[in-house]
Scaffold this active site. Sequence first.
Site, short mmCIF file in Angstrom:
data_model
loop_
_atom_site.label_atom_id
_atom_site.label_comp_id
_atom_site.label_asym_id
_atom_site.label_seq_id
_atom_site.Cartn_x
_atom_site.Cartn_y
_atom_site.Cartn_z
N ASN A 177 0.82 -1.46 0.10
CA ASN A 177 0.25 -0.37 0.29
C ASN A 177 0.55 1.59 -0.26
O ASN A 177 0.42 2.57 1.01
CB ASN A 177 -0.87 0.15 1.28
CG ASN A 177 -2.40 -0.80 1.01
OD1 ASN A 177 -2.28 -1.62 0.13
ND2 ASN A 177 -3.06 -0.95 1.81
N ARG A 312 -4.02 -14.07 -0.13
CA ARG A 312 -5.49 -14.01 0.76
C ARG A 312 -5.96 -15.25 0.70
O ARG A 312 -5.72 -15.53 -0.63
CB ARG A 312 -5.75 -12.54 1.31
CG ARG A 312 -5.16 -11.69 1.63
CD ARG A 312 -5.87 -9.84 2.20
NE ARG A 312 -5.60 -9.79 -0.15
CZ ARG A 312 -5.54 -8.25 -0.58
NH1 ARG A 312 -6.50 -7.97 0.65
NH2 ARG A 312 -5.79 -7.94 -1.26
#
Length: 446
Positions: A177, A312
Amino acid sequence: MKSRLPLHRLHPLLPLALSLALVGPGATARVVGQNLPPPPLTAERVETLPAHARAAWLDYLSRSSAQQAQDRAALAAERAGLDTWPAPPESHGRGAETMPLNKPAAWYASEEAVLIGRNILSYQTPAGGWGKNQPRDRPPRARGQAFVGNNNSKFATPGDFDLPKDAAWSYVGTIDNDATITEIRFLTRLAAQAPGAASTVYREAALRGIDYVLHAQFPNGGWPQVWPLQGGYHDAVTLNDDAVVEVAELLMQVAKGSDGFEFFPQDRRLQAAQAVQRSIQLLLDAQLRQGGQRTLWAQQYDALTLAPVSARNYEPGAPCTAESVGVLVFLMGLPEPSREVQAAVHGGIATLERIAVHGRAWDGKGTAEGRRLIDKLGSRPLWARFYDLDTWQPLFGDRDKSLHDDVNELSRERRDGYNWWGEWPTKALKAYEAWSARWPRSATKP
């Protein structure tokens, strides 16, 4: 050591042939497999590598372990003698938005900018990096306060790929990020406007940040999402959110001594230039092939084998269009691309052209049914985020680790909460129009 294993071999429960994702009359949507966790990056696995490759990886693991111990010891020393310590800092949204990089030069001497700078300096970890998703327009870190806020998944269940080994020590130094990259860039802007000693403080912190990035680079040229290593998918080579590409772009500027990095010493510039070359080779090595032809890139790769791996629960180790666009645009930006770089670009673009979907739309967020893939004549081309490498049929995952051939069969939460379809490749296709005029496809073999 390279791997070109197809997806069905990386995920044994996934059949060789996936049914069409664009489900039509008579077709049946199916659960086509189960997402599997990535293999761990351990000394035991390193020992299975060829003898000449082991030393560099064992040294890397040793340095990572030692650095994490130092980071933890530094925080423990701060907390010694305190009855209580402050709550962890805020963690929400994209912290990069609170560190604007597009202000007029004079703004970086303002009180507002200096406050952000103090916050950045105080949250730099002993390793030299920063955590993610923290607003930087806040007061500086207090004694004993954690370096990073709570970034743990709000949806985690037992066996979740995203569960950290230590819930209080997660993402302590990351390039996810836009973290660390943005802090370094902001510090260089402050340094250019600050007087005397203040400028020196900002420069030294930026240098430590670049050293952090250089130390975190894998022997094969990639970067993990988190360093020192945290375990799980965070230890994989991370192209997700353009992480590797953005670090490489940062180091290219350091190597040139441009864009605010003019004060960097020559040795750092040389190290940065070498790191960039390793990262370019990593991207070329990681490009997935089918029948000998270059195609796209995955989001994440096993650090030792360069086999695509899951991230994920719902993110499979598979060709990924969004991250491939970032790689392609980066490669097209190289001033004198080698024949291998040219072949990589042509192969990637040809794949994007071939798998574009027409007459469909990804729409409905906020409605009673939620987002769904629907028929829509005249709509712009769409691409799925993930594809099976053997069949090039779109692939979709849910939080329970199930893999589907129809996005409309996912849970409402995952349909609304993830961009399974998008127009990302249009950026690369547009850039390719000009690039290919100079480096035509006919000149190389994809």
